[in-house]
Design a protein around this motif. Structure first.
Motif, short mmCIF file in Angstrom:
data_model
loop_
_atom_site.label_atom_id
_atom_site.label_comp_id
_atom_site.label_asym_id
_atom_site.label_seq_id
_atom_site.Cartn_x
_atom_site.Cartn_y
_atom_site.Cartn_z
N TYR A 1 -6.25 2.84 4.57
CA TYR A 1 -7.66 3.20 4.39
C TYR A 1 -8.50 1.93 4.47
O TYR A 1 -8.31 1.01 3.68
CB TYR A 1 -7.80 3.87 3.03
N GLU B 1 -1.90 -8.60 -0.94
CA GLU B 1 -1.82 -7.46 -0.02
C GLU B 1 -0.44 -7.36 0.62
O GLU B 1 0.12 -6.28 0.75
CB GLU B 1 -2.90 -7.57 1.05
N MET C 1 -2.64 5.23 -2.38
CA MET C 1 -4.06 5.53 -2.60
C MET C 1 -4.91 4.27 -2.35
O MET C 1 -4.76 3.27 -3.05
CB MET C 1 -4.32 6.03 -4.03
N GLY C 2 -5.78 4.36 -1.37
CA GLY C 2 -6.72 3.28 -1.11
C GLY C 2 -7.96 3.48 -1.97
O GLY C 2 -8.55 4.55 -1.95
N VAL C 3 -8.33 2.46 -2.71
CA VAL C 3 -9.47 2.56 -3.63
C VAL C 3 -10.52 1.52 -3.24
O VAL C 3 -10.21 0.34 -3.15
CB VAL C 3 -9.01 2.32 -5.09
N PRO C 4 -11.75 1.96 -2.98
CA PRO C 4 -12.78 0.99 -2.60
C PRO C 4 -13.19 0.12 -3.78
O PRO C 4 -13.06 0.55 -4.93
CB PRO C 4 -13.95 1.90 -2.17
N ASN C 5 -13.67 -1.06 -3.47
CA ASN C 5 -14.13 -1.95 -4.54
C ASN C 5 -15.56 -1.55 -4.91
O ASN C 5 -16.52 -2.20 -4.53
CB ASN C 5 -14.06 -3.40 -4.07
N ASP C 6 -15.66 -0.44 -5.63
CA ASP C 6 -16.96 0.12 -6.02
C ASP C 6 -16.80 0.70 -7.42
O ASP C 6 -16.17 1.74 -7.60
CB ASP C 6 -17.36 1.21 -5.01
N VAL D 1 -8.93 7.25 -1.10
CA VAL D 1 -8.24 8.05 -0.09
C VAL D 1 -6.73 7.92 -0.30
O VAL D 1 -6.20 6.81 -0.34
CB VAL D 1 -8.62 7.60 1.33
N ASP E 1 -8.20 -5.61 1.91
CA ASP E 1 -9.38 -6.30 2.42
C ASP E 1 -10.62 -6.01 1.58
O ASP E 1 -11.35 -6.91 1.20
CB ASP E 1 -9.66 -5.86 3.87
N SER E 2 -10.87 -4.73 1.31
CA SER E 2 -12.11 -4.36 0.64
C SER E 2 -11.86 -3.49 -0.57
O SER E 2 -12.72 -2.72 -0.98
CB SER E 2 -13.01 -3.59 1.62
N GLY E 3 -10.68 -3.58 -1.14
CA GLY E 3 -10.39 -2.75 -2.30
C GLY E 3 -8.97 -2.96 -2.78
O GLY E 3 -8.46 -4.08 -2.77
#
Lengths: 106, 382
Positions: free
Chosen positions: B339, A51, A24-29, B314, A15-17
């Motif tokens: 996450y 996804e 490993m979840g990685v933010p879109n930053d 995370v 959704d956001s990354g």
């Protein structure tokens, strides 16, 4: 030069990354170094996977159905217990819904 | 040193004296100016990720907090560990141990361990101004045999470099390297990398074939980055290197190492990496309070121990029944989480599970680890 993106084996959109290597979840930053590596990985010509695959969508949908159905059965078990102990009938709509819930669980 | 002498020195400071000699005098009497060390975890106390990593040769690998090993190409391998060997007063060191040697170094080979500093933490150096400060890097090293390596400052904001060599012996020795001030190129006052402190342990000719000019700031040229006298750490599987007591301070004097408590160092490290929950550390380690958003979707909001540098990545270990929720006098184990980075921030993260949990919407409960392999980490390293 060290290839900063070499550690990326798999990449899925979220959704956001991104979901990297399955855990490993990685933010879109871009200030996040892992995100910077993902952007480099994309710049090298790679494309993140969607996804969910069709099979995963189906599996997730079924899992949600299973969980919802099981939760309904759990929340109405007391009707069955009461019937067993007092012979008071289970309401027909509950009986019908419980049957549907059992049918839905795979 | 007499009390009268001490008072005299303090008076000098009050009068505004800032010479390095005065600083050295003050250090001698124990007035060293708090937080002089720009390096976090310089005594190698904190190792949240574990105490040993094997088979390293490429990419960026963290073990002891804030210090990474990096490299590219070649067939070499090493083990990086937190070692109990250290000079007097140091219980830990970072140890590198060559496990696969290569005596034929390719031109593009490069291997180093490094430390990265945020630009906003470097402003006291006044780099890029006419009043730029010199800085002194000091550390204790020990090897299996004599060796020479290169310690380089690489200015990431302005693409500039300044390196010096240092020698390693078979005994613990303190190395002191003072770097000239740089009046060119200020560090950006932000939370991204300002400088890499690179300890080169192996470099092919791509990095050594130019003109290495010791202790001179210059626009970065790859061929000039490493001294041609640099030892190859990978010339023998007997090679080891231990380092600890890393300190970077303003000025041209290496003062005594600034020891900080474990708790202080851990908190400083957690800005960059933290274990959110670990079943290995505590069998039923709690994640926090979770709530059923729907009958099949659990959300958990977790306050981080300290605010991290940026919104973290995370990593979530998953496996059968790794996590469990206790609510409404019953429990429900589940395998993993997703996450929700869009709803998370640098001080708080949100996780959810919508695949293998069931319950009643609105129910809240305690969410815990349920397996020794359950592990959730947050990473905002530079």
């Amino acid at each position: 030069m060290e290839n900063q993106a070499a550690w990326i084996i798999s990449c899925k959109l979220q959704d956001s990354g991104y979901l990297i290597n399955g855990n490993m979840g990685v933010p879109n930053d871009p200030a996040n170094r892992d995100c910077a590596d993902v952007l480099q990985w994309i710049a090298e010509g790679n494309t993140p996977a969607p996804e969910f695959t069709d099979a995963e969508i189906a599996a997730n949908t079924q899992a949600e159905t299973n969980a919802t159905s099981q939760a309904y059965l759990d929340s109405t078990d007391w009707y069955v217990t009461r019937h067993a102990e007092t012979a008071e009938a289970v309401p027909s709509d509950v009986t019908t819904a419980r049957a549907a819930a059992r049918e839905a669980i795979v | 040193m007499s009390k009268a002498r001490n008072l005299s020195l303090l008076s000098t400071v009050e009068a505004g004296a800032t010479t390095d000699q005065t600083k050295a005098d003050l250090n001698a009497i124990g007035v060293s100016g708090g937080r002089k060390n720009l390096i976090i975890n310089g005594a190698m106390q904190v190792a949240q990720r574990g105490t040993s990593l094997t088979g390293l040769h490429n990419n960026t690998n963290y073990l002891i907090d804030r210090f990474s090993f990096g490299g590219a190409t070649s067939s070499v391998r090493l083990t990086m560990s937190q070692d109990s060997d250290g000079p007097a007063g140091f219980a830990n060191s970072l140890k590198l141990d060559c496990t696969t040697a290569d005596t034929s170094i390719a031109a593009g080979d490069e291997h180093y361990f490094q430390y990265r500093v945020e630009g906003q933490d470097l402003q006291r150096l006044k780099k890029g101004t006419s009043s730029a400060e010199s800085m002194t890097l000091s550390f204790y090293v020990k090897g299996n045999a004599a060796a020479t390596y290169t310690a380089e400052f690489y200015d990431a904001d302005n693409n500039r470099q300044n390196g010096q060599t240092f020698n390693v012996t078979t005994s613990w020795n303190r190395v002191t390297l003072t770097y000239a001030p740089d009046t060119t190129g200020a560090y950006t006052d932000d939370n991204t990398i300002g400088v890499y402190i690179v300890f080169w342990i192996n470099a092919g000719s791509n990095h050594t074939s130019g003109t290495f000019t010791s202790n001179t700031w210059a626009a970065s040229v790859t061929a000039n980055r490493v001294s041609s006298s640099n030892t190859s750490f990978f010339d023998s599987t007997a090679r080891t290197l231990n380092i600890t007591g890393v300190q970077l301070e303003v000025g041209s004097t290496a003062t005594d190492f600034e020891h900080r408590s474990y708790g202080e160092e851990l908190a400083l490290c957690q800005r960059y990496f933290q274990k959110v929950a670990s079943g290995a550390d505590t069998a039923a380690s709690t994640l926090g309070i979770g709530a059923m958003y729907t009958s099949a979707q659990l959300h958990v909001v977790i306050d981080l121990a300290v605010t991290m540098r940026v919104k973290p990545s995370v990593t979530i270990a998953s496996g059968s029944g790794y996590y469990i929720m206790y609510r409404a006098a019953s429990s429900d184990s589940h395998d993993d989480y997703i996450y929700d980075s869009g709803s998370s921030a640098s001080n708080r993260i949100e996780l959810y599970n919508n695949t293998d949990i069931g319950g009643s919407a609105g129910h809240a409960g305690m969410v815990r680890c349920n397996n020794t392999n359950a592990l959730i980490t947050a990473d905002a390293e530079l």
